[in-house]
Design an enzyme around this catalytic site. Structure first.
Site, PDB file in Angstrom:
ATOM      1  N   SER A 191       0.850  -1.194   0.000  1.00  0.00           N
ATOM      2  CA  SER A 191       0.000   0.000   0.000  1.00  0.00           C
ATOM      3  C   SER A 191       0.883   1.240   0.000  1.00  0.00           C
ATOM      4  O   SER A 191       2.067   1.155  -0.331  1.00  0.00           O
ATOM      5  CB  SER A 191      -0.938  -0.030   1.213  1.00  0.00           C
ATOM      6  OG  SER A 191      -1.945   0.960   1.062  1.00  0.00           O
ATOM      7  N   ASN A 192       0.331   2.369   0.351  1.00  0.00           N
ATOM      8  CA  ASN A 192       1.106   3.608   0.379  1.00  0.00           C
ATOM      9  C   ASN A 192       0.671   4.439   1.581  1.00  0.00           C
ATOM     10  O   ASN A 192      -0.166   4.017   2.367  1.00  0.00           O
ATOM     11  CB  ASN A 192       0.932   4.373  -0.940  1.00  0.00           C
ATOM     12  CG  ASN A 192      -0.527   4.611  -1.249  1.00  0.00           C
ATOM     13  OD1 ASN A 192      -1.227   5.276  -0.499  1.00  0.00           O
ATOM     14  ND2 ASN A 192      -1.011   4.036  -2.350  1.00  0.00           N
ATOM     15  N   ARG A 193       1.253   5.634   1.713  1.00  0.00           N
ATOM     16  CA  ARG A 193       1.043   6.420   2.937  1.00  0.00           C
ATOM     17  C   ARG A 193      -0.262   7.223   2.958  1.00  0.00           C
ATOM     18  O   ARG A 193      -0.523   7.954   3.893  1.00  0.00           O
ATOM     19  CB  ARG A 193       2.191   7.406   3.114  1.00  0.00           C
ATOM     20  CG  ARG A 193       3.502   6.752   3.420  1.00  0.00           C
ATOM     21  CD  ARG A 193       4.570   7.793   3.658  1.00  0.00           C
ATOM     22  NE  ARG A 193       5.878   7.195   3.798  1.00  0.00           N
ATOM     23  CZ  ARG A 193       6.318   6.604   4.907  1.00  0.00           C
ATOM     24  NH1 ARG A 193       5.545   6.567   5.975  1.00  0.00           N
ATOM     25  NH2 ARG A 193       7.503   6.074   4.960  1.00  0.00           N
ATOM     26  N   SER A 194      -1.072   7.119   1.908  1.00  0.00           N
ATOM     27  CA  SER A 194      -2.298   7.923   1.870  1.00  0.00           C
ATOM     28  C   SER A 194      -3.246   7.549   3.023  1.00  0.00           C
ATOM     29  O   SER A 194      -3.461   6.368   3.302  1.00  0.00           O
ATOM     30  CB  SER A 194      -3.008   7.689   0.531  1.00  0.00           C
ATOM     31  OG  SER A 194      -4.305   8.216   0.594  1.00  0.00           O
ATOM     32  N   ALA A 257      -5.108   7.430  -3.784  1.00  0.00           N
ATOM     33  CA  ALA A 257      -3.734   7.084  -4.156  1.00  0.00           C
ATOM     34  C   ALA A 257      -3.780   5.621  -4.572  1.00  0.00           C
ATOM     35  O   ALA A 257      -3.640   4.716  -3.743  1.00  0.00           O
ATOM     36  CB  ALA A 257      -2.808   7.293  -2.982  1.00  0.00           C
TER      37      ALA A 257
END
Ligand code: CTP
Length: 392
Positions: A191-194, A257
């Site tokens: 995943s990502n930091r969003s 994101a």
């Protein structure tokens, strides 16, 4: 108070030597606070030891005016020895400091270094002005004009007046939010930091302005009652939901994101450490925004987002053209206090002709308001063109 804010005054010990707490209490929304522990009722069981965190947690904005050299030093070093400094440490909301002191103190490297430390953490500084100072001196260091301070406050949190305009009444808005999760196995994902906060703020603000809102979200954040929420997890689930909802929307905002890559063959069983280090093969996810642009309904306004770390405007403009959207909102995620997981953001809003609006560090709700102002203008332009075409 005159602008409709709920104001809680917090006075340091020194402040009370200039103007007493009773004066502030008479003018503000609730009594002035001066102590870390409120023992006003005279018995220890009535102590309210959590007031130092509550004030900071509940505030939409903490404004320190005037901010002395001493306060700036305490704040920069993280001291928490009175109610004001504990409130400052306990808040995740925007903080504005308005320094005021003698010129020599203002010029001192210690003060300037403390200010740059605070600015690098996202604290907003309204610099002092020139003028008469205490003791008959004249020079730099006088508290900024009240109008300049209020203007900055309005920039950061807004007066809320826009939310009551209901200018999006009857408009159907589709928003995507959050960072998608692409499974590796049943317990792991990419995943990502969003956080989804900006997308959720857009959905909420659009709803308050009268729009009919659908929020396709990969975030676990809640949403206001009245917003239709479609929870998703992966890019492909988000694609399916967006393609299903988009034909009904007048405005589509891709604030999510979306992961650019996913695991080609996620394992059905948990990967065991004893199996050795796995090699994970990735494949690209579908570009949802590109698909939405391809099958856009006539008159539909499409808004894309971009998170960049350098050459923000150039890259943003290139992305606007490449993606074929009407508006592109670029986050400079390297700005302190802006972007992923913060409650504040700083963005540039781009149209086909270049930058149409720069929003300096402000709450995500306020940023959402400015983006929606821009979308409302775009919708207006379109309905005027359609009227003209119909009458000719
Ligand atoms: N987006 C999308 N589908 C994807 C990736 C991105 O719909 N698979 C959308 C995002 O929601 C955003 C816009 O496209 O509105 C730009 O996302 P970004 O990741 O910045 O663009 P990319 O085309 O992936 O370019 P980059 O190489 O900079 O990551």
């Amino acid at each position: 108070m005159d602008n409709g804010y709920f104001v809680t005054p917090v006075l340091t010990h020194s402040a009370t030597r200039f103007v007493g707490a009773a004066t502030f209490s008479a003018l503000a929304s609730e009594p002035a606070r001066t102590k870390l522990f409120d023992d006003s009722r005279g018995n220890t069981s009535a102590l309210t030891p959590i007031v130092h965190t509550r004030l900071g947690q509940e505030a939409d904005l903490v404004l320190v005016a005037p901010a002395t050299a001493h306060l700036l030093a305490r704040y920069a070093t993280g001291m928490a020895d009175d109610l004001l400094t504990t409130t400052l440490l306990a808040t995740r909301s925007p903080v504005i400091v308005c320094p005021a002191m003698h010129s020599e103190m203002w010029d001192h490297p210690a003060v300037q270094e403390n200010l740059s430390i605070l600015a690098s953490r996202g604290v907003i500084v309204v610099p002092p002005a020139e003028g008469r100072l205490a003791g008959g001196d004249v020079g730099m260091g006088r508290l900024a004009d009240i109008e300049a301070i209020l203007e900055r406050v309005e920039d950061v949190v807004g007066s809320g007046a826009a939310s009551t305009r209901r200018e999006l009444s009857g408009v159907r808005v589709l928003v995507s939010a959050g960072g998608t999760r692409e499974p590796i196995d049943p317990v792991r994902f990419i995943s990502n930091r969003s956080s989804g906060k900006q997308g959720h703020a857009l959905a909420e603000e659009a709803y308050l302005r009268g729009a009919e809102v659908t929020l396709v979200t990969a975030s676990r954040l809640g949403a206001t009652e009245g917003v239709k929420v479609v929870p998703v997890e992966t890019a492909s689930e988000m694609e399916e939901a967006m393609m299903k909802e988009a034909p009904m929307a007048d405005v589509v905002i891709m604030a999510a994101a979306v992961a650019d890559f996913r695991v080609k063959t996620p394992r059905g069983e948990k990967i065991k450490r004893s199996d050795g280090t796995p090699e994970i093969l990735l494949e690209p996810t579908p570009d949802i925004l590109a698909k939405l642009v391809k099958c856009r309904r006539s008159g539909q306004v499409l808004v894309g987002f971009a998170a960049e770390t350098s050459d923000v405007i150039e890259r943003g403009h290139e992305k606007l053209v490449r993606k074929g959207v009407d508006i592109l909102v670029v986050n400079d995620v390297s700005t302190p206090g802006a972007g992923f997981d913060h409650d504040t953001n700083a963005v540039s809003i781009l149209g086909p002709g270049g930058v149409v609006h720069e929003v300096a560090l402000a709450t995500k709700r306020r940023v959402a308001g400015v983006i929606l102002d821009r979308i409302a203008l775009e919708l207006n332009k379109r309905s005027k063109t359609m009227e003209k075409e119909a009458s000719s």
